[in-house]
Motif scaffolding. Structure first.
Motif, PDB file in Angstrom:
ATOM      1  N   HIS A   1       0.822  -1.210   0.000  1.00 25.19           N
ATOM      2  CA  HIS A   1       0.000   0.000   0.000  1.00 25.19           C
ATOM      3  C   HIS A   1       0.856   1.261   0.000  1.00 25.19           C
ATOM      4  N   ASP A   2       0.266   2.359  -0.465  1.00 24.11           N
ATOM      5  CA  ASP A   2       0.967   3.638  -0.476  1.00 24.11           C
ATOM      6  C   ASP A   2       1.000   4.275   0.906  1.00 24.11           C
ATOM      7  N   ALA A   3       0.065   3.916   1.760  1.00 23.66           N
ATOM      8  CA  ALA A   3       0.064   4.366   3.159  1.00 23.66           C
ATOM      9  C   ALA A   3      -0.663   3.311   3.980  1.00 23.66           C
ATOM     10  N   VAL A   4      -0.247   3.178   5.226  1.00 26.22           N
ATOM     11  CA  VAL A   4      -0.853   2.206   6.142  1.00 26.22           C
ATOM     12  C   VAL A   4      -1.272   2.936   7.404  1.00 26.22           C
ATOM     13  N   LEU A   5      -2.493   2.662   7.864  1.00 25.76           N
ATOM     14  CA  LEU A   5      -2.985   3.248   9.113  1.00 25.76           C
ATOM     15  C   LEU A   5      -3.163   2.147  10.154  1.00 25.76           C
ATOM     16  N   ILE A   6      -2.562   2.339  11.314  1.00 28.24           N
ATOM     17  CA  ILE A   6      -2.746   1.421  12.445  1.00 28.24           C
ATOM     18  C   ILE A   6      -3.868   1.981  13.309  1.00 28.24           C
ATOM     19  N   ALA A   7      -4.963   1.239  13.404  1.00 27.63           N
ATOM     20  CA  ALA A   7      -6.124   1.682  14.187  1.00 27.63           C
ATOM     21  C   ALA A   7      -6.700   0.477  14.936  1.00 27.63           C
ATOM     22  N   THR A   8      -5.837  -0.186  15.672  1.00 25.49           N
ATOM     23  CA  THR A   8      -6.198  -1.450  16.309  1.00 25.49           C
ATOM     24  C   THR A   8      -7.004  -1.288  17.588  1.00 25.49           C
ATOM     25  N   GLY A   9      -7.004  -0.089  18.176  1.00 26.56           N
ATOM     26  CA  GLY A   9      -7.605   0.059  19.491  1.00 26.56           C
ATOM     27  C   GLY A   9      -6.714  -0.565  20.552  1.00 26.56           C
ATOM     28  N   VAL A  10      -7.190  -0.583  21.788  1.00 22.00           N
ATOM     29  CA  VAL A  10      -6.433  -1.187  22.893  1.00 22.00           C
ATOM     30  C   VAL A  10      -7.331  -2.231  23.560  1.00 22.00           C
ATOM     31  N   TYR A  11      -6.820  -3.444  23.663  1.00 21.36           N
ATOM     32  CA  TYR A  11      -7.645  -4.560  24.141  1.00 21.36           C
ATOM     33  C   TYR A  11      -7.001  -5.361  25.268  1.00 21.36           C
ATOM     34  N   LYS A  12      -5.796  -5.014  25.675  1.00 20.41           N
ATOM     35  CA  LYS A  12      -5.141  -5.760  26.751  1.00 20.41           C
ATOM     36  C   LYS A  12      -5.723  -5.313  28.090  1.00 20.41           C
ATOM     37  N   ALA A  13      -6.416  -6.232  28.768  1.00 21.06           N
ATOM     38  CA  ALA A  13      -7.106  -5.887  30.010  1.00 21.06           C
ATOM     39  C   ALA A  13      -6.110  -5.654  31.143  1.00 21.06           C
ATOM     40  N   ARG A  14      -6.362  -4.606  31.921  1.00 22.88           N
ATOM     41  CA  ARG A  14      -5.576  -4.391  33.129  1.00 22.88           C
ATOM     42  C   ARG A  14      -5.969  -5.429  34.174  1.00 22.88           C
ATOM     43  N   ASP A  15      -4.985  -5.888  34.921  1.00 19.79           N
ATOM     44  CA  ASP A  15      -5.217  -7.004  35.828  1.00 19.79           C
ATOM     45  C   ASP A  15      -5.269  -6.542  37.281  1.00 19.79           C
ATOM     46  N   ILE A  16      -5.618  -7.479  38.148  1.00 17.19           N
ATOM     47  CA  ILE A  16      -5.698  -7.233  39.583  1.00 17.19           C
ATOM     48  C   ILE A  16      -4.716  -8.155  40.281  1.00 17.19           C
ATOM     49  N   ASP A  17      -3.874  -7.599  41.116  1.00 15.98           N
ATOM     50  CA  ASP A  17      -3.006  -8.403  41.966  1.00 15.98           C
ATOM     51  C   ASP A  17      -3.696  -8.615  43.306  1.00 15.98           C
ATOM     52  N   GLY A  18      -3.271  -9.638  44.007  1.00 18.61           N
ATOM     53  CA  GLY A  18      -3.834  -9.893  45.326  1.00 18.61           C
ATOM     54  C   GLY A  18      -4.025 -11.367  45.552  1.00 18.61           C
ATOM     55  N   PRO A  19      -4.134 -11.787  46.785  1.00 15.52           N
ATOM     56  CA  PRO A  19      -4.339 -13.199  47.102  1.00 15.52           C
ATOM     57  C   PRO A  19      -5.579 -13.749  46.426  1.00 15.52           C
ATOM     58  N   GLY A  20      -5.424 -14.906  45.783  1.00 17.86           N
ATOM     59  CA  GLY A  20      -6.561 -15.564  45.145  1.00 17.86           C
ATOM     60  C   GLY A  20      -6.922 -15.046  43.779  1.00 17.86           C
ATOM     61  N   SER A  21      -6.121 -14.142  43.199  1.00 17.29           N
ATOM     62  CA  SER A  21      -6.494 -13.536  41.909  1.00 17.29           C
ATOM     63  C   SER A  21      -6.443 -14.525  40.752  1.00 17.29           C
ATOM     64  N   GLY A  22      -5.851 -15.701  40.980  1.00 16.08           N
ATOM     65  CA  GLY A  22      -5.809 -16.716  39.924  1.00 16.08           C
ATOM     66  C   GLY A  22      -6.951 -17.708  39.983  1.00 16.08           C
ATOM     67  N   ALA A  23      -7.940 -17.472  40.826  1.00 14.91           N
ATOM     68  CA  ALA A  23      -9.059 -18.410  40.956  1.00 14.91           C
ATOM     69  C   ALA A  23      -9.900 -18.458  39.686  1.00 14.91           C
ATOM     70  N   ASP A  24     -10.514 -19.601  39.461  1.00 17.78           N
ATOM     71  CA  ASP A  24     -11.442 -19.727  38.333  1.00 17.78           C
ATOM     72  C   ASP A  24     -12.667 -18.853  38.584  1.00 17.78           C
ATOM     73  N   GLY A  25     -13.190 -18.296  37.518  1.00 16.65           N
ATOM     74  CA  GLY A  25     -14.364 -17.436  37.653  1.00 16.65           C
ATOM     75  C   GLY A  25     -14.023 -15.970  37.787  1.00 16.65           C
ATOM     76  N   ILE A  26     -12.728 -15.616  37.710  1.00 14.49           N
ATOM     77  CA  ILE A  26     -12.304 -14.206  37.676  1.00 14.49           C
ATOM     78  C   ILE A  26     -11.864 -13.925  36.255  1.00 14.49           C
ATOM     79  N   LEU A  27     -12.621 -13.096  35.543  1.00  6.43           N
ATOM     80  CA  LEU A  27     -12.449 -12.968  34.097  1.00  6.43           C
ATOM     81  C   LEU A  27     -12.327 -11.515  33.664  1.00  6.43           C
ATOM     82  N   PRO A  28     -11.640 -11.270  32.545  1.00  5.93           N
ATOM     83  CA  PRO A  28     -11.627  -9.921  31.967  1.00  5.93           C
ATOM     84  C   PRO A  28     -13.007  -9.547  31.426  1.00  5.93           C
ATOM     85  N   ALA A  29     -13.355  -8.279  31.555  1.00  2.00           N
ATOM     86  CA  ALA A  29     -14.666  -7.810  31.115  1.00  2.00           C
ATOM     87  C   ALA A  29     -14.904  -8.074  29.636  1.00  2.00           C
TER      88      ALA A  29
END
Length: 486
Positions: free
Chosen positions: A233-261
């Motif tokens: 192409h003669d020009a390329v536009l990057i317009a991917t948005g941002v999709y990497k969810a911010r996480d939560i630290d803390g005891p038990g944060s790896g339990a099943d049933g804790i999911l990104p929105a």
């Protein structure tokens, strides 16, 4: 019948009829009815036509709001649509999902004087839905076809706005996206009760019918590198948005049933579109019969709590570390959520999670907060209240803490792509071009997670910048060829 303007002194503010909470929380249909023509004209006539239209000033697209309100009041709907669509590629979408209470309506002069704002968003939606119904919106043909081509990475609002503007100028436009449908956040992130999917699909179809090519299920870095696209192409536009969810630290944060929105919302939207989603069917991504806790206070959090209600959750609680007045989400959305039975725990933040012997989440350990002195952003900093810990029972916890950029240089196979320390793509804000020749960027991937209306604005600006770049390059090449011939 045509209405005279400045009727705010006699006519009160009125929104279209809203379905009752008990009815609307049983489905994913939009909650507001459409204005009737007379009511739309009446509400538009409340505009004061002020000399300095703060509604327009505070709209990221600087839509000519007083003009199309006046045309609507006069019954000149086709002209109102033409004015509305002149500055906005998706006006009926913005009319539905923009936080008008923070932008145009929140800065309406008559609102400041105590008369209640003009219902700008509802009128905008009415004008443009009418345009679709009447057939005024059709595929377009550019006045001339140009030889140059544009590649756009991302079929969200920024990419689609840029694609439309470049196609109108006559360029060949190809839009690449990793998903199977165009629309990005509009199709998979925002629930149907705010934005029904056929509203998005008719827009994306119109672009395809106007000559824009979609390459779906296409990942830059897997199916082609950024270098490959630059060569094509003669020009390329990057317009991917941002999709990497911010996480939560803390005891038990790896339990099943804790999911990104976004994982939860995407599954819900896919089901609504008729897709087979195994993790929804097996219950992992479904709120049915569960006690749901959503952590966050933005519009994504509001989308999660209201989706969980409609999926049949037994209870829905929103934890937010600041108070209601300081939350980033739309107050209108908070009110709708409360009507639908969502419980808000203001000034509360998670400290950890409880899980059973099978590592399934059972609850959120939280602490009460108070607001201290303002931080660098000017917002009062939340501080923990000692000895105030409490537990909220939960079978499903959704993290709606915002989004960060993905590692695009690695994903795209382009280590030379410049990014900021936050991971957003670094551009020259005068040209919207990166340090890589002919590679531009726009939308959330440049400014960080923001509003759809800002993405549209950025996409339109990027189109102008790419057009100027290509025309200047073509002119320079022609001058060089002329010198050589001489």
């Amino acid at each position: 019948m045509a209405q005279r303007m400045l009727q705010f002194v006699k006519v009160g503010r009125q929104m279209p009829e809203k379905r009752g909470a008990d009815t609307r929380k049983r489905d994913f249909d939009e909650i507001y009815a459409e204005f009737a023509e007379a009511k739309a004209a009446e509400q538009a006539s409340r505009c004061s036509q002020c000399g300095v239209p703060f509604c327009q000033v505070h709209c990221p697209l600087h839509n000519n709001i007083p003009d199309w309100l006046k045309l609507t009041a006069e019954g000149r709907l086709q002209e109102a649509w033409e004015v509305s669509s002149a500055t906005n590629n998706m006006p009926e979408i913005c009319g539905r999902i923009c936080p008008q209470d923070r932008l145009c309506e929140g800065n309406c002069v008559i609102e400041q004087s105590g008369h209640g704002t003009v219902t700008i968003g509802a009128v905008e939606k009415y004008i443009n839905d009418t345009a679709w119904e009447e057939g005024w919106i059709q595929p377009f043909t550019p006045p001339r076809e140009l030889e140059q081509s544009i590649g756009i990475v991302g079929a969200g609002p920024a990419g689609l706005a840029a694609a439309e503007e470049m196609r109108r100028k006559g360029y060949k436009v190809t839009v690449y996206d990793r998903y199977d449908r165009a629309g990005g956040l509009l199709i998979y992130g925002i629930p149907g009760f705010k934005l029904e999917k056929e509203v998005v699909e008719r827009r994306t179809k119109r672009l395809a019918d106007s000559g824009i090519e979609y390459r779906m299920n296409f990942e830059v870095g897997r199916d082609a590198t950024l270098a490959d696209l630059r060569e094509k192409h003669d020009a390329v536009l990057i317009a991917t948005g941002v999709y990497k969810a911010r996480d939560i630290d803390g005891p038990g944060s790896g339990a099943d049933g804790i999911l990104p929105a976004m994982e939860f919302l995407t599954a819900s939207n896919r089901v609504g579109l008729g897709d087979e989603v195994p993790d929804f069917r097996n219950g992992r991504l479904s709120a049915e019969g569960k006690k749901v806790v959503v952590i966050g206070g933005g519009d994504t959090a509001m989308d999660c709590v209201r989706t969980a209600v409609r999926q049949g959750a037994t209870s829905v609680t929103c934890l937010y570390r600041r108070d209601r007045e300081n939350m980033p989400g739309s107050q209108r959305e908070v009110a709708n959520a409360e009507e639908e039975g969502v419980h808000f725990e203001w000034l509360a933040a998670p400290k950890g999670f409880l899980a059973d012997d099978d590592n399934q989440v059972m609850g959120v350990r939280a602490v009460r907060m108070r607001l201290g002195l303002p931080d660098a952003t000017g917002r009062r900093r939340p501080e923990e209240v000692a000895g105030s810990e409490f537990t909220v029972e939960a079978d499903l916890v959704l993290k709606a803490l915002g989004f960060d950029p993905e590692d695009l240089p690695t994903l795209f196979g382009a280590p030379e792509l410049p990014v900021t320390r936050w991971g957003t793509v670094k551009v020259d804000f005068h040209t919207q071009m990166t340090e890589m020749e002919g590679v531009f960027a726009a939308g959330d991937i440049v400014r960080g997670a923001s509003l759809v209306v800002w993405a549209i604005r950025d996409g339109r600006d990027a189109a102008e910048a790419m057009h100027a770049y290509i025309q200047n390059k073509t002119k320079a090449a022609g001058e060089t060829a002329g010198v050589r011939a001489a």
